[in-house]
Write a protein that holds these residues in place. Structure first.
Motif, mmCIF file in Angstrom:
data_model
loop_
_atom_site.group_PDB
_atom_site.id
_atom_site.type_symbol
_atom_site.label_atom_id
_atom_site.label_comp_id
_atom_site.label_asym_id
_atom_site.label_seq_id
_atom_site.Cartn_x
_atom_site.Cartn_y
_atom_site.Cartn_z
ATOM 1 N N SER A 15 0.841 -1.198 0.000
ATOM 2 C CA SER A 15 0.000 0.000 0.000
ATOM 3 C C SER A 15 0.880 1.254 0.000
ATOM 4 C CB SER A 15 -0.910 0.018 1.225
ATOM 5 O OG SER A 15 -0.162 0.239 2.403
ATOM 6 N N ALA A 16 0.297 2.348 -0.465
ATOM 7 C CA ALA A 16 1.039 3.621 -0.541
ATOM 8 C C ALA A 16 1.509 4.068 0.840
ATOM 9 C CB ALA A 16 0.165 4.695 -1.179
ATOM 10 N N SER A 17 0.667 3.865 1.863
ATOM 11 C CA SER A 17 1.044 4.284 3.219
ATOM 12 C C SER A 17 2.202 3.436 3.749
ATOM 13 C CB SER A 17 -0.160 4.175 4.162
ATOM 14 O OG SER A 17 -0.654 2.855 4.203
ATOM 15 N N THR A 18 2.206 2.132 3.441
ATOM 16 C CA THR A 18 3.304 1.251 3.872
ATOM 17 C C THR A 18 4.598 1.651 3.195
ATOM 18 O OG1 THR A 18 1.784 -0.598 4.247
ATOM 19 C CG2 THR A 18 4.113 -1.139 3.966
ATOM 20 N N ARG A 20 5.403 4.620 2.011
ATOM 21 C CA ARG A 20 5.869 5.888 2.593
ATOM 22 C C ARG A 20 6.557 5.649 3.936
ATOM 23 N NH1 ARG A 20 0.914 7.940 0.725
ATOM 24 N NH2 ARG A 20 -0.016 7.669 2.802
ATOM 25 N N SER A 21 5.962 4.774 4.765
ATOM 26 C CA SER A 21 6.518 4.473 6.079
ATOM 27 C C SER A 21 7.896 3.810 5.968
ATOM 28 C CB SER A 21 5.557 3.552 6.838
ATOM 29 O OG SER A 21 6.106 3.148 8.065
ATOM 30 N N TYR A 22 8.024 2.852 5.061
ATOM 31 C CA TYR A 22 9.300 2.138 4.871
ATOM 32 C C TYR A 22 10.386 3.089 4.377
ATOM 33 C CZ TYR A 22 7.295 -2.567 5.486
ATOM 34 O OH TYR A 22 6.722 -3.702 5.995
ATOM 35 N N VAL A 23 10.032 3.900 3.384
ATOM 36 C CA VAL A 23 11.015 4.825 2.802
ATOM 37 C C VAL A 23 11.422 5.866 3.830
ATOM 38 C CG1 VAL A 23 11.344 6.633 1.057
ATOM 39 C CG2 VAL A 23 10.264 4.463 0.422
ATOM 40 N N TRP A 24 10.454 6.377 4.598
ATOM 41 C CA TRP A 24 10.768 7.369 5.633
ATOM 42 C C TRP A 24 11.753 6.778 6.644
ATOM 43 C CZ3 TRP A 24 10.795 7.692 10.879
ATOM 44 C CH2 TRP A 24 10.948 8.961 11.442
ATOM 45 N N THR A 25 11.504 5.546 7.069
ATOM 46 C CA THR A 25 12.368 4.904 8.069
ATOM 47 C C THR A 25 13.786 4.747 7.559
ATOM 48 O OG1 THR A 25 10.479 3.669 8.959
ATOM 49 C CG2 THR A 25 12.676 2.845 9.496
ATOM 50 N N VAL A 26 13.930 4.285 6.333
ATOM 51 C CA VAL A 26 15.266 4.093 5.754
ATOM 52 C C VAL A 26 15.999 5.427 5.626
ATOM 53 C CG1 VAL A 26 16.532 3.365 3.686
ATOM 54 C CG2 VAL A 26 14.639 1.967 4.546
ATOM 55 N N ASN A 27 15.296 6.443 5.146
ATOM 56 C CA ASN A 27 15.913 7.778 5.033
ATOM 57 C C ASN A 27 16.314 8.323 6.405
ATOM 58 O OD1 ASN A 27 15.970 8.320 2.245
ATOM 59 N ND2 ASN A 27 13.786 8.841 2.240
ATOM 60 N N LEU A 59 7.314 -1.678 13.581
ATOM 61 C CA LEU A 59 7.038 -1.221 12.223
ATOM 62 C C LEU A 59 8.304 -0.660 11.576
ATOM 63 C CD1 LEU A 59 3.574 0.557 12.614
ATOM 64 C CD2 LEU A 59 4.053 -1.500 11.280
ATOM 65 N N ARG A 60 9.077 0.102 12.367
ATOM 66 C CA ARG A 60 10.331 0.670 11.848
ATOM 67 C C ARG A 60 11.362 -0.444 11.582
ATOM 68 N NH1 ARG A 60 7.802 4.853 10.262
ATOM 69 N NH2 ARG A 60 7.208 6.375 11.834
ATOM 70 N N LEU A 61 11.406 -1.411 12.483
ATOM 71 C CA LEU A 61 12.343 -2.531 12.301
ATOM 72 C C LEU A 61 11.958 -3.369 11.082
ATOM 73 C CD1 LEU A 61 12.887 -3.755 15.989
ATOM 74 C CD2 LEU A 61 14.332 -2.222 14.627
ATOM 75 N N GLN A 62 10.674 -3.522 10.878
ATOM 76 C CA GLN A 62 10.200 -4.260 9.705
ATOM 77 C C GLN A 62 10.643 -3.572 8.417
ATOM 78 O OE1 GLN A 62 6.024 -5.104 9.937
ATOM 79 N NE2 GLN A 62 5.923 -6.039 7.924
ATOM 80 N N ALA A 63 10.580 -2.248 8.421
ATOM 81 C CA ALA A 63 11.014 -1.467 7.263
ATOM 82 C C ALA A 63 12.512 -1.659 7.013
ATOM 83 C CB ALA A 63 10.700 0.008 7.491
ATOM 84 N N LEU A 64 13.289 -1.571 8.076
ATOM 85 C CA LEU A 64 14.745 -1.755 7.945
ATOM 86 C C LEU A 64 15.089 -3.164 7.477
ATOM 87 C CD1 LEU A 64 16.176 0.131 11.062
ATOM 88 C CD2 LEU A 64 16.486 0.739 8.652
#
Length: 267
Positions: A15-18, A20-27, A59-64
Motif C-alpha cells: 500500500s502507498a502508506s506502507t 511511505r513508512s518504509y522509505v521514511w524509516t530508511v531515510n 514497524l520501523r524494524l520491519q522497514a529496515l
C-alpha cells in the motif's frame, strides 16, 4: 539506493502508506548513520525503543529488515521487540457513539460523511480499502482485494447499505468510478478523512481519541461477534493472517470493563 528500494516496494504491491513508512524509516536511519552495520542498526533500534511504543518500533524494524533484504544484507536483520498485549481494547468507538454520529451526520446534511463511517463500520474496511470502493462494487455487492502473498479477500457490502448508497449515488448522478472524492473530483485522502472525523468529533462533543477511521473497523468486528459468534469467519472477513489476531475482539473495551465492574462489584 532508496529510490530503487521504493520502486521495489511498489512492484511488490504494498500500500502507498506502507511504502511511505518504509522509505521514511530508511531515510531517517541513513541521515543519522553513515554505515549500515550491526553496531549502527542496534544503536538505531535502541533509539527507537527509547522514543516510541513497541508497535511503532516493530514497524520501523520491519522497514529496515525489508531494506536489508533488498540490499542482500539479510544477516544484519534485527529482532522485533516483544509487545505486551493488553487484556482490553483501547480507543474503540462505542456502538452508541457510532449510531449517534451517524444520525447527526445524516440529519445535518453531511451525507457523504454519513456514508464514510457507515461503510467503515458495516464492511470492516481499512481506510486504504474504503478508498478503492467504486459504484460498480456497490452494484455487485462486494469488492475483491488482493492481499500480501497474492491471496484474495472479499469485502462484502451489506444489502441495507447497498440500497441506500445506490439512491444517494443516483441523486448525485454518479454512475461509475470511485464514490468518495474531494471537492476537486479526486479520491479523498486517508489523512483528509481522519482530519474530518476529528472535526466532527469536536463538533458533536465526542471523544476525539475514539473517532478515527480504524476505530470503525474495530466496531465492525465487535458488533459482528456480538450478533454472530464465529471468530473464524470474522478472521476471514477482516483479512487476518492468523485467527490469534482476531481473538482481541473477544475482549471487552476498557469502558465496558469499567461498566461491568461498577454494576457488579457492590461489596
Amino acid at each position: 539506493m532508496v529510490t530503487k528500494f521504493q520502486k521495489f516496494l511498489e512492484k511488490n504491491d504494498l500500500s502507498a502508506s506502507t511504502i511511505r513508512s518504509y522509505v521514511w524509516t530508511v531515510n531517517h536511519f541513513i541521515a543519522q548513520y553513515e554505515k549500515i552495520d550491526k553496531e549502527n542498526l542496534l544503536a538505531y533500534k535502541g533509539f527507537l525503543i527509547e522514543h516510541f511504543k513497541p508497535q511503532t518500533v516493530n514497524l520501523r524494524l520491519q522497514a529496515l529488515n525489508k531494506f536489508l533484504e533488498f540490499t542482500n544484507k539479510e544477516r544484519l536483520k534485527l529482532k522485533f521487540v516483544k509487545v505486551q498485549q493488553k487484556n482490553f481494547l483501547e480507543n474503540v468507538v462505542s456502538d452508541a457513539d457510532y449510531k449517534f454520529l451517524k444520525t447527526k451526520l445524516k440529519n445535518d446534511g453531511y451525507t457523504e460523511w454519513y456514508f464514510v463511517i457507515w461503510f467503515l463500520a458495516a464492511t470492516g474496511a481499512r481506510i486504504s480499502e474504503l478508498l478503492q470502493i467504486k459504484v460498480e462494487h456497490i452494484e455487485v455487492g462486494y469488492l475483491d482485494l488482493y492481499t500480501k502473498g497474492g491471496k484474495i479477500r472479499r469485502l462484502y457490502i451489506p444489502k441495507k447499505l447497498r440500497d441506500e448508497a445506490t439512491i444517494w449515488l443516483k441523486n448525485k448522478e454518479i454512475s461509475s468510478g470511485y464514490i468518495f472524492k474531494n471537492r476537486f473530483g479526486d479520491r479523498i485522502s486517508a489523512r483528509g478523512i481522519a482530519q474530518q472525523l476529528k472535526y466532527f468529533a469536536e463538533k458533536y462533543g465526542l471523544n476525539k481519541k475514539v473517532i478515527y477511521p480504524h476505530s470503525f473497523r474495530h466496531r465492525f468486528a465487535k458488533n459482528f461477534l456480538e450478533k454472530f459468534n464465529d471468530i473464524s469467519l470474522l478472521a476471514d472477513l477482516m483479512g487476518h493472517e492468523s485467527i490469534e489476531t482476531t481473538r482481541i475482539y473477544l475482549r471487552r473495551t476498557a469502558s465496558e470493563q469499567q461498566s461491568i465492574v461498577d454494576k457488579i462489584v457492590t461489596w
